[in-house]
Scaffold this motif. Structure first.
Motif, mmCIF file in Angstrom:
data_model
loop_
_atom_site.group_PDB
_atom_site.id
_atom_site.type_symbol
_atom_site.label_atom_id
_atom_site.label_comp_id
_atom_site.label_asym_id
_atom_site.label_seq_id
_atom_site.Cartn_x
_atom_site.Cartn_y
_atom_site.Cartn_z
ATOM 1 N N ASP A 232 44.674 45.295 39.441
ATOM 2 C CA ASP A 232 43.278 44.901 39.594
ATOM 3 C C ASP A 232 42.446 45.378 38.404
ATOM 4 O OD1 ASP A 232 40.865 44.085 40.561
ATOM 5 O OD2 ASP A 232 40.637 45.713 42.006
ATOM 6 N N ASN A 233 41.635 44.477 37.867
ATOM 7 C CA ASN A 233 40.765 44.828 36.743
ATOM 8 C C ASN A 233 39.295 44.677 37.138
ATOM 9 O OD1 ASN A 233 40.205 45.635 34.096
ATOM 10 N ND2 ASN A 233 40.079 43.512 33.378
ATOM 11 N N GLY A 234 38.981 45.029 38.383
ATOM 12 C CA GLY A 234 37.609 44.918 38.857
ATOM 13 C C GLY A 234 37.313 43.536 39.404
ATOM 14 N N ASN A 235 36.037 43.192 39.433
ATOM 15 C CA ASN A 235 35.605 41.901 39.952
ATOM 16 C C ASN A 235 34.982 41.035 38.857
ATOM 17 O OD1 ASN A 235 35.142 44.001 42.418
ATOM 18 N ND2 ASN A 235 35.777 41.996 43.175
ATOM 19 N N ILE A 236 35.136 39.742 39.026
ATOM 20 C CA ILE A 236 34.500 38.791 38.105
ATOM 21 C C ILE A 236 33.008 38.758 38.433
ATOM 22 C CG2 ILE A 236 34.447 36.392 37.336
ATOM 23 C CD1 ILE A 236 37.372 36.179 38.279
ATOM 24 N N SER A 237 32.178 39.140 37.476
ATOM 25 C CA SER A 237 30.748 39.299 37.760
ATOM 26 C C SER A 237 29.853 38.258 37.103
ATOM 27 C CB SER A 237 30.291 40.700 37.331
ATOM 28 O OG SER A 237 30.513 40.884 35.945
ATOM 29 N N SER A 238 30.415 37.392 36.256
ATOM 30 C CA SER A 238 29.589 36.385 35.592
ATOM 31 C C SER A 238 30.443 35.171 35.258
ATOM 32 C CB SER A 238 28.971 36.956 34.316
ATOM 33 O OG SER A 238 29.981 37.216 33.348
ATOM 34 N N SER A 261 39.505 40.315 39.413
ATOM 35 C CA SER A 261 40.037 39.982 38.091
ATOM 36 C C SER A 261 41.420 40.614 37.981
ATOM 37 C CB SER A 261 39.125 40.521 36.987
ATOM 38 O OG SER A 261 39.680 40.272 35.715
ATOM 39 N N ILE A 262 42.427 39.796 37.831
ATOM 40 C CA ILE A 262 43.809 40.275 37.828
ATOM 41 C C ILE A 262 44.331 40.325 36.400
ATOM 42 C CG2 ILE A 262 46.143 39.847 38.675
ATOM 43 C CD1 ILE A 262 44.901 38.371 41.033
ATOM 44 N N VAL A 263 44.993 41.417 36.065
ATOM 45 C CA VAL A 263 45.524 41.618 34.718
ATOM 46 C C VAL A 263 46.704 40.680 34.479
ATOM 47 C CG1 VAL A 263 46.637 43.255 33.167
ATOM 48 C CG2 VAL A 263 44.767 44.018 34.649
ATOM 49 N N ASP A 264 46.654 39.966 33.355
ATOM 50 C CA ASP A 264 47.799 39.168 32.909
ATOM 51 C C ASP A 264 48.768 40.121 32.221
ATOM 52 O OD1 ASP A 264 49.566 37.259 32.011
ATOM 53 O OD2 ASP A 264 48.273 36.584 30.366
ATOM 54 N N PHE A 265 49.660 40.725 32.995
ATOM 55 C CA PHE A 265 50.439 41.877 32.535
ATOM 56 C C PHE A 265 51.331 41.536 31.334
ATOM 57 C CE2 PHE A 265 53.506 45.344 32.738
ATOM 58 C CZ PHE A 265 52.685 46.425 33.002
ATOM 59 N N ASN A 266 51.933 40.355 31.318
ATOM 60 C CA ASN A 266 52.828 40.034 30.191
ATOM 61 C C ASN A 266 52.120 39.246 29.097
ATOM 62 O OD1 ASN A 266 52.566 37.585 31.556
ATOM 63 N ND2 ASN A 266 54.678 36.961 31.103
ATOM 64 N N GLY A 267 50.825 38.978 29.278
ATOM 65 C CA GLY A 267 50.024 38.381 28.215
ATOM 66 C C GLY A 267 50.367 36.960 27.844
ATOM 67 N N ASP A 268 50.891 36.175 28.782
ATOM 68 C CA ASP A 268 51.237 34.789 28.456
ATOM 69 C C ASP A 268 50.127 33.804 28.814
ATOM 70 O OD1 ASP A 268 51.378 34.822 31.200
ATOM 71 O OD2 ASP A 268 53.358 33.880 31.328
ATOM 72 N N GLY A 269 48.991 34.303 29.290
ATOM 73 C CA GLY A 269 47.864 33.447 29.595
ATOM 74 C C GLY A 269 47.824 32.895 30.995
ATOM 75 N N VAL A 270 48.840 33.220 31.799
ATOM 76 C CA VAL A 270 48.906 32.735 33.180
ATOM 77 C C VAL A 270 49.275 33.903 34.086
ATOM 78 C CG1 VAL A 270 50.017 31.153 34.797
ATOM 79 C CG2 VAL A 270 49.609 30.430 32.436
ATOM 80 N N VAL A 271 48.535 34.091 35.154
ATOM 81 C CA VAL A 271 48.854 35.124 36.136
ATOM 82 C C VAL A 271 49.780 34.510 37.170
ATOM 83 C CG1 VAL A 271 47.949 36.640 37.925
ATOM 84 C CG2 VAL A 271 46.678 36.330 35.796
ATOM 85 N N ASP A 272 51.020 35.002 37.219
ATOM 86 C CA ASP A 272 51.997 34.484 38.185
ATOM 87 C C ASP A 272 52.728 35.639 38.849
ATOM 88 O OD1 ASP A 272 54.850 34.809 36.732
ATOM 89 O OD2 ASP A 272 53.354 34.218 35.246
#
Length: 296
Positions: A232-238, A261-272
């Motif tokens: 978790d990277n907090g909440n989307i605020s804007s 806001s979910i971290v894209d851990f492997n940095g490929d641009g998609v959260v899966d």
């Protein structure tokens, strides 16, 4: 003042081939009652030290509780139209009875083994007012059974079932401390207390992990029962944050301001779910346990 004990067991299991069916497992323990030595007599006479003992043990134990029965044999089964024996060009079921290899033989399966080590000491002093023990332990488990369903075998392997193997390794270590208090007053009233603290940590040293996946997705190097979770990277605020967040594999069009806001851990641009869940927190088994009992 001294003691020693040796044990041995010659065990057999029908789960293994004749070459690996029987195995010998031995253990031994030794101890030294230091408080019975002559140089400890002045302390004992004064009631400073009542008892002090050092001990240690080492042993091996075999385990055959996992694994398939008769896994060292090739298993054949009769096939017909009722269980998927298809031979026609159009893929329809054959009208003839046939045989197929339902289980691949693994003649090298053998006992899973754990090496157990323990070092500790027992003590009592001040005329028995305080007593207790300390133990350090370590268990090294190797040749742990990994079932075919948990193996890293590609889908094009071709067999109906994947054979079991001996490949897992786990290290478990920790210590335990116990302290007891006992005091009887002049009026006969007795106060007592027992306290105990244990720390135990395990780590997977080897498992049949796929070679090409990143280390954070492997079981190796983590504890049994390790949790994997989105970070978790907090909440989307804007709206700016909303448009800059990575796309999501599921329900991407439903993401709104206020969502996590979910971290894209492997940095490929998609959260899966496959690539972006990382080791998080502890396991469901506590590493620290303690208790205390007090009475009078």
């Amino acid at each position: 003042r001294y003691f020693a004990e040796v044990n041995g067991a010659y065990n057999g299991s029908q789960k293994f081939s004749p070459d690996n069916r029987f195995a010998f497992f031995a253990s031994g323990a030794a101890g030294w009652m230091i408080s019975e030595e002559k140089f400890m007599k002045p302390l004992k006479d004064k009631g400073i030290i009542d008892m002090l003992k050092i001990r240690g043990s080492y042993g091996e134990i075999g385990d055959d509780s996992s694994g398939s029965r008769f896994a060292y044999l090739t298993i054949w089964e009769v096939t017909n139209s009722g269980n998927g024996f298809n031979m026609a060009v159009d893929g329809s079921a054959s009208q003839f009875v046939g045989y197929r290899e339902a289980g691949i033989a693994m003649p090298d399966l053998r006992w899973a083994t754990v090496k157990k080590m323990n070092l500790g000491f027992d003590y009592a002093f001040l005329h028995g007012m305080f007593a207790g023990s300390f133990d350090w332990f370590r268990d090294d488990r190797y040749d742990i059974f990994i079932s075919g369903a948990n193996r890293s075998v590609p889908s094009y392997f071709g067999a109906l079932t994947t054979p079991d193997i001996n490949k897992g390794k786990i290290k478990n270590s920790g210590f335990e401390v116990e302290l007891r208090f006992n005091k009887v007053l002049n009026n006969g009233m007795r106060f007592w207390a027992n306290t105990n603290y244990t720390y135990a940590h395990n780590v997977i040293k080897e498992k049949d992990d796929p070679e090409l996946i990143p280390a954070y997705r492997k079981a190796k190097g983590y504890s049994q029962g390790q949790y994997w979770s989105f970070i978790d990277n907090g909440n989307i605020s804007s709206y700016d944050e909303l448009y800059s967040t990575p796309a999501r594999e599921k329900d991407d069009s439903q993401v709104l301001i206020g969502d996590h806001s979910i971290v894209d851990f492997n940095g490929d641009g998609v959260v899966d779910e496959t690539n972006d869940q990382a080791p998080y927190g502890y396991t469901g088994t506590p590493e620290h346990t303690y208790n205390a009992h007090i009475g009078w």
